[in-house]
Design a protein around this motif. Structure first.
Motif, short mmCIF file in Angstrom:
data_model
loop_
_atom_site.label_atom_id
_atom_site.label_comp_id
_atom_site.label_asym_id
_atom_site.label_seq_id
_atom_site.Cartn_x
_atom_site.Cartn_y
_atom_site.Cartn_z
N TYR A 21 1.50 3.92 -2.16
CA TYR A 21 0.97 4.57 -3.34
C TYR A 21 1.98 5.49 -4.00
O TYR A 21 1.96 5.67 -5.21
CB TYR A 21 -0.32 5.33 -2.99
CG TYR A 21 -1.33 4.44 -2.31
CD1 TYR A 21 -1.73 3.24 -2.88
CD2 TYR A 21 -1.87 4.77 -1.07
CE1 TYR A 21 -2.64 2.40 -2.25
CE2 TYR A 21 -2.78 3.95 -0.43
CZ TYR A 21 -3.16 2.76 -1.02
OH TYR A 21 -4.05 1.93 -0.40
N TYR A 25 -8.58 12.13 -8.51
CA TYR A 25 -9.64 11.22 -8.97
C TYR A 25 -10.43 11.85 -10.12
O TYR A 25 -10.75 11.18 -11.09
CB TYR A 25 -10.60 10.87 -7.84
CG TYR A 25 -10.03 10.04 -6.73
CD1 TYR A 25 -9.06 9.07 -6.94
CD2 TYR A 25 -10.47 10.20 -5.42
CE1 TYR A 25 -8.55 8.30 -5.91
CE2 TYR A 25 -9.98 9.43 -4.38
CZ TYR A 25 -9.02 8.48 -4.63
OH TYR A 25 -8.53 7.72 -3.61
N TYR A 29 -5.75 10.80 -0.29
CA TYR A 29 -6.93 10.41 0.49
C TYR A 29 -6.51 9.80 1.82
O TYR A 29 -7.04 10.16 2.87
CB TYR A 29 -7.76 9.43 -0.33
CG TYR A 29 -9.11 9.06 0.23
CD1 TYR A 29 -9.76 9.82 1.19
CD2 TYR A 29 -9.76 7.94 -0.26
CE1 TYR A 29 -11.02 9.44 1.67
CE2 TYR A 29 -11.01 7.56 0.21
CZ TYR A 29 -11.63 8.32 1.18
OH TYR A 29 -12.86 7.96 1.65
N ARG A 30 -5.53 8.91 1.78
CA ARG A 30 -5.08 8.28 3.03
C ARG A 30 -4.52 9.32 4.00
O ARG A 30 -4.62 9.18 5.20
CB ARG A 30 -4.02 7.21 2.73
CG ARG A 30 -3.47 6.59 4.01
CD ARG A 30 -2.61 5.39 3.78
NE ARG A 30 -1.50 5.66 2.90
CZ ARG A 30 -0.73 4.70 2.40
NH1 ARG A 30 -0.96 3.44 2.67
NH2 ARG A 30 0.27 5.02 1.61
N GLU A 89 -5.15 8.06 -4.11
CA GLU A 89 -5.10 7.19 -2.93
C GLU A 89 -4.13 7.74 -1.89
O GLU A 89 -4.41 7.75 -0.69
CB GLU A 89 -4.68 5.77 -3.33
CG GLU A 89 -5.69 5.04 -4.19
CD GLU A 89 -6.95 4.69 -3.43
OE1 GLU A 89 -7.01 3.63 -2.80
OE2 GLU A 89 -7.89 5.52 -3.47
N PHE A 118 -10.83 7.13 4.83
CA PHE A 118 -10.04 6.28 3.95
C PHE A 118 -9.99 4.85 4.44
O PHE A 118 -9.81 4.58 5.62
CB PHE A 118 -8.60 6.81 3.84
CG PHE A 118 -7.72 5.91 3.03
CD1 PHE A 118 -7.73 5.98 1.65
CD2 PHE A 118 -6.92 4.95 3.64
CE1 PHE A 118 -6.93 5.13 0.89
CE2 PHE A 118 -6.12 4.10 2.90
CZ PHE A 118 -6.13 4.20 1.52
N ARG A 130 -15.73 6.03 -5.21
CA ARG A 130 -14.76 6.54 -4.23
C ARG A 130 -14.76 8.06 -4.25
O ARG A 130 -14.77 8.71 -3.21
CB ARG A 130 -13.37 6.00 -4.56
CG ARG A 130 -12.36 6.17 -3.46
CD ARG A 130 -11.44 4.98 -3.53
NE ARG A 130 -10.37 4.94 -2.60
CZ ARG A 130 -10.41 4.27 -1.45
NH1 ARG A 130 -11.50 3.64 -1.08
NH2 ARG A 130 -9.36 4.20 -0.67
N PRO A 188 -8.34 1.20 2.40
CA PRO A 188 -7.79 0.75 1.12
C PRO A 188 -8.87 0.13 0.23
O PRO A 188 -9.74 -0.59 0.71
CB PRO A 188 -6.76 -0.31 1.54
CG PRO A 188 -6.38 0.08 2.93
CD PRO A 188 -7.63 0.64 3.54
N GLN A 205 0.83 -1.21 0.00
CA GLN A 205 0.00 0.00 0.00
C GLN A 205 0.86 1.26 0.00
O GLN A 205 0.57 2.26 0.65
CB GLN A 205 -0.98 -0.01 1.17
CG GLN A 205 -1.98 -1.14 1.07
CD GLN A 205 -2.85 -1.28 2.30
OE1 GLN A 205 -2.77 -0.50 3.23
NE2 GLN A 205 -3.70 -2.29 2.30
#
Length: 181
Positions: A22, A70, A58-59, A55, A109, A100, A111, A20
């Protein structure tokens, strides 16, 4: 038809699904994109770079950054209808990305459970099978993984950027020297 090396895709999916990370996904796909020789900002690799950038933001609770990434990805997809299957993803990727995007303001968030071809999970399992008692245990953990390592979450702020800063300074000095002549 788009051709992309499965080993490189496996590296990308390892970073996307297992680690994960990104930021590293972005680096891998950007390198694939630039290695094509002739590339534009309309290429499918840019679509994937924008997804993983979203991603990443967002995280980190950067909802504006995530929404921007996005939205750009979805706009590219709507315009070009990329063959996401050539990259190992399922056809529903764009729909999931739209959902999303729509839920950014209301949902914390978590995954994404990316729709990927079976070869992706099978190949990742081959890499990590010594750590799991079975394929089903492996796939179950993948679906529940949620990386919280701060060094991955804040990668762009914590990485060593000395070489980038030095290269920019050299370019600026060359530019100034050319102006002075």
């Amino acid at each position: 038809m788009i051709r992309i090396d499965k080993e490189i895709l496996l590296q990308f999916f390892n970073e996307l699904i297992i680690k994960q990370d990104y930021f590293e996904c972005h680096e891998i796909m950007e390198e694939v994109w630039k290695d094509k020789g002739i590339f534009t900002k309309e290429d499918p690799e840019v679509f994937f770079v924008l997804i993983v950038t979203g991603e990443y933001h967002y995280r980190r609770d950067n909802i504006i950054g995530a929404a921007t990434s996005y939205k750009r990805a979805l706009k590219l997809y709507d315009k070009h209808r990329y063959d996401v299957k050539a990259f190992g993803f399922g056809e529903e990727l764009a729909e999931m990305l739209q959902s999303r995007f729509n839920g950014l303001a209301d949902t914390s968030f978590k995954p994404m459970n990316y729709p990927v071809d079976s070869w992706v999970y099978e190949s990742l399992y081959e890499l990590y099978q010594d750590d799991y008692e079975s394929y089903s245990a492996f796939t179950l953990e993948i679906l529940e993984r949620f990386e919280k390592d701060e060094s991955i979450i804040h990668r762009h702020r914590l990485r060593d950027r000395e070489d980038v800063i030095e290269a920019r300074l050299e370019a600026l000095n060359r530019k100034l020297a050319q102006r002075g002549q």
